[in-house]
Design a protein around this motif. Sequence first.
Motif, PDB file in Angstrom:
ATOM      1  N   VAL A 153       0.981  -1.199  -0.082  1.00 16.34           N
ATOM      2  CA  VAL A 153       0.057  -0.079   0.070  1.00 16.34           C
ATOM      3  C   VAL A 153       0.813   0.960  -0.049  1.00 16.34           C
ATOM      4  CG1 VAL A 153      -1.853   1.381   1.411  1.00 16.34           C
ATOM      5  CG2 VAL A 153      -1.799  -1.160   1.286  1.00 16.34           C
ATOM      6  N   ASP A 154       0.497   2.332  -0.633  1.00 17.22           N
ATOM      7  CA  ASP A 154       0.923   3.438  -0.801  1.00 17.22           C
ATOM      8  C   ASP A 154       2.540   3.892  -1.353  1.00 17.22           C
ATOM      9  OD1 ASP A 154      -1.459   4.498   0.230  1.00 17.22           O
ATOM     10  OD2 ASP A 154      -0.472   4.385   2.466  1.00 17.22           O
ATOM     11  N   VAL A 196      12.786  -9.898  -2.892  1.00 19.16           N
ATOM     12  CA  VAL A 196      13.127  -8.580  -2.580  1.00 19.16           C
ATOM     13  C   VAL A 196      14.266  -7.695  -3.048  1.00 19.16           C
ATOM     14  CG1 VAL A 196      14.070  -9.107  -0.418  1.00 19.16           C
ATOM     15  CG2 VAL A 196      12.378  -6.729  -0.713  1.00 19.16           C
ATOM     16  N   VAL A 197      14.229  -6.441  -3.071  1.00 16.14           N
ATOM     17  CA  VAL A 197      15.466  -5.727  -3.613  1.00 16.14           C
ATOM     18  C   VAL A 197      15.722  -4.478  -2.626  1.00 16.14           C
ATOM     19  CG1 VAL A 197      15.404  -6.137  -6.024  1.00 16.14           C
ATOM     20  CG2 VAL A 197      14.099  -4.265  -5.186  1.00 16.14           C
ATOM     21  N   ASP A 198      14.611  -4.306  -2.067  1.00 16.76           N
ATOM     22  CA  ASP A 198      14.865  -3.230  -0.882  1.00 16.76           C
ATOM     23  C   ASP A 198      13.704  -3.209   0.047  1.00 16.76           C
ATOM     24  OD1 ASP A 198      15.978  -1.245   0.591  1.00 16.76           O
ATOM     25  OD2 ASP A 198      15.241   0.527  -0.691  1.00 16.76           O
ATOM     26  N   TRP A 199      14.093  -2.929   1.558  1.00 15.33           N
ATOM     27  CA  TRP A 199      12.813  -3.192   2.332  1.00 15.33           C
ATOM     28  C   TRP A 199      13.222  -2.282   3.531  1.00 15.33           C
ATOM     29  CZ3 TRP A 199      13.218  -5.594   7.433  1.00 15.33           C
ATOM     30  CH2 TRP A 199      14.501  -6.192   7.701  1.00 15.33           C
ATOM     31  N   ASP A 200      12.368  -1.564   4.062  1.00 17.30           N
ATOM     32  CA  ASP A 200      12.352  -0.747   5.266  1.00 17.30           C
ATOM     33  C   ASP A 200      13.097   0.658   4.878  1.00 17.30           C
ATOM     34  OD1 ASP A 200      10.978  -2.270   6.871  1.00 17.30           O
ATOM     35  OD2 ASP A 200      12.335  -2.650   8.178  1.00 17.30           O
ATOM     36  N   ASP A 201      13.165   1.008   3.671  1.00 18.15           N
ATOM     37  CA  ASP A 201      13.964   2.086   3.240  1.00 18.15           C
ATOM     38  C   ASP A 201      12.977   3.062   2.459  1.00 18.15           C
ATOM     39  OD1 ASP A 201      16.204   1.565   4.363  1.00 18.15           O
ATOM     40  OD2 ASP A 201      17.001   0.524   2.692  1.00 18.15           O
ATOM     41  N   LEU A 202      11.777   2.524   2.382  1.00 18.46           N
ATOM     42  CA  LEU A 202      10.830   3.511   1.386  1.00 18.46           C
ATOM     43  C   LEU A 202      10.104   4.637   2.572  1.00 18.46           C
ATOM     44  CD1 LEU A 202       8.898   0.886  -0.397  1.00 18.46           C
ATOM     45  CD2 LEU A 202      10.971   1.926  -1.169  1.00 18.46           C
ATOM     46  N   PRO A 203      10.199   5.752   1.828  1.00 18.89           N
ATOM     47  CA  PRO A 203       9.481   7.025   2.324  1.00 18.89           C
ATOM     48  C   PRO A 203       7.821   7.114   2.421  1.00 18.89           C
ATOM     49  CG  PRO A 203      10.104   7.671   0.316  1.00 18.89           C
ATOM     50  CD  PRO A 203      10.738   6.437   0.357  1.00 18.89           C
ATOM     51  N   ILE A 204       7.477   6.184   3.221  1.00 18.12           N
ATOM     52  CA  ILE A 204       5.941   5.775   3.278  1.00 18.12           C
ATOM     53  C   ILE A 204       5.312   6.234   4.578  1.00 18.12           C
ATOM     54  CG2 ILE A 204       4.091   4.355   2.823  1.00 18.12           C
ATOM     55  CD1 ILE A 204       5.606   2.715   0.940  1.00 18.12           C
ATOM     56  N   THR A 205       4.400   7.135   4.615  1.00 20.25           N
ATOM     57  CA  THR A 205       3.491   7.398   5.657  1.00 20.25           C
ATOM     58  C   THR A 205       3.057   6.265   6.191  1.00 20.25           C
ATOM     59  OG1 THR A 205       3.512   9.613   4.585  1.00 20.25           O
ATOM     60  CG2 THR A 205       2.143   9.191   6.605  1.00 20.25           C
ATOM     61  N   HIS A 245       3.775   2.574  14.729  1.00 21.39           N
ATOM     62  CA  HIS A 245       3.689   2.544  13.077  1.00 21.39           C
ATOM     63  C   HIS A 245       4.974   3.104  12.286  1.00 21.39           C
ATOM     64  CE1 HIS A 245      -0.070   0.302  12.849  1.00 21.39           C
ATOM     65  NE2 HIS A 245      -0.731   0.928  13.672  1.00 21.39           N
ATOM     66  N   THR A 246       5.812   3.690  13.295  1.00 20.49           N
ATOM     67  CA  THR A 246       6.846   4.173  12.381  1.00 20.49           C
ATOM     68  C   THR A 246       8.150   2.901  12.098  1.00 20.49           C
ATOM     69  OG1 THR A 246       8.035   4.459  14.668  1.00 20.49           O
ATOM     70  CG2 THR A 246       6.868   6.486  13.534  1.00 20.49           C
ATOM     71  N   GLN A 247       7.609   1.919  12.695  1.00 20.01           N
ATOM     72  CA  GLN A 247       8.262   0.760  12.271  1.00 20.01           C
ATOM     73  C   GLN A 247       7.606  -0.220  11.470  1.00 20.01           C
ATOM     74  OE1 GLN A 247       8.477  -0.026  16.879  1.00 20.01           O
ATOM     75  NE2 GLN A 247      10.621  -0.146  16.642  1.00 20.01           N
ATOM     76  N   ASP A 248       6.640   0.056  10.649  1.00 17.61           N
ATOM     77  CA  ASP A 248       5.911  -0.504   9.740  1.00 17.61           C
ATOM     78  C   ASP A 248       6.761  -0.996   8.504  1.00 17.61           C
ATOM     79  OD1 ASP A 248       3.513  -0.419  11.261  1.00 17.61           O
ATOM     80  OD2 ASP A 248       2.650   1.210   9.838  1.00 17.61           O
ATOM     81  N   MET A 249       6.759  -2.070   8.432  1.00 19.50           N
ATOM     82  CA  MET A 249       7.564  -2.648   7.302  1.00 19.50           C
ATOM     83  C   MET A 249       7.052  -2.260   6.026  1.00 19.50           C
ATOM     84  SD  MET A 249       8.186  -6.734   6.501  1.00 19.50           S
ATOM     85  CE  MET A 249       9.669  -7.362   5.531  1.00 19.50           C
TER      86      MET A 249
END
Length: 332
Positions: A153-154, A196-205, A245-249
Amino acid sequence: SQNMSSLPLVVVISLLAVVQAQSEPANGAIRFYSNGDSSKTLQSGILQVYYKNSWGNVCFNSSFTKSSADVVCHQLGFTSASSFSSAGKASFGLDQNPPLLHNVVCDNSNLLVMLQCTYNDSNPVCADTDDVTVTCNSGKLWDTPFDAMVRLVDGQFVTEGRVEIYCNEKWGTVCETSDHTDFANVICQQLGYTNVVDWDDLPITDNSTQPIWMKDVDCDLSKTCVAFCQTCPSSLDDAISSCNHTQDMTVKCTYDTSAGNRNHEINTCKYANEALGLAAAIIATIVIFSICGFSIIVVLIVTVPWCVCCCLGVGVGANARTRKSVNYANFK
């Protein structure tokens, strides 16, 4: 605070590289183009695919059928396609992209990602009037969710986003505080991608209104569904409270064409959560019955010989009765 001009050149370059990496799609991403707008959220348009580091179109021919159109719509989150054609330029304008793929054949309409199908990327030649166009039905796959269903999502592209999992009739998130790349890979594979190529680095609210269903999930690449790594909590009361939720994957998935086709379909993981729950219940039942059976056997081992001895007139009780009979005889 420092502005960008006062930062060292190396830092600026590094920051720009991170921003660029975050804004790039992953291989296999698709979207629709319609009259100047390209987006993963459009319901219809010219089909665009990100393949080998560039956006391009798919050539229309007789091999592109309703089944192929359905898979395109699945990847974008829709239930199915309502129509498809080659009327790209006439219906949706000119997108200026070159053709990248042709002879796309999806024999299985239940697949999740277009690159799961067969196709040809060798010198595709077609005019803008031959670009594949697809119109999807408005229904979404997650309108009828199942336990441990996954969606992204998002994100800017269809291949990325905040991980949401459906449990206990609610969509929730996953908390990640350490490295769980294998779990991220399983998430991507459940969605039809290869890794997966990247995780936990996306600037998503974050979305603070949702429950957090899982935290720091350990898994291995032999698993094919999220539920095989960890099942849903039994109730909303069991949601994770030690995270925020700042730790959402978040994840960015890709389709590595060298990895071979993946066979994940819409319903591949539909019953995984229930199957593991049933297996756990069966194991618990077997354990309980085993304990009860063992207890009964112990009782029988102890009591049956005692009862037999008494009935046959042997043992301590029997000797006492014999002595008493002899004493009466002496008095006569």
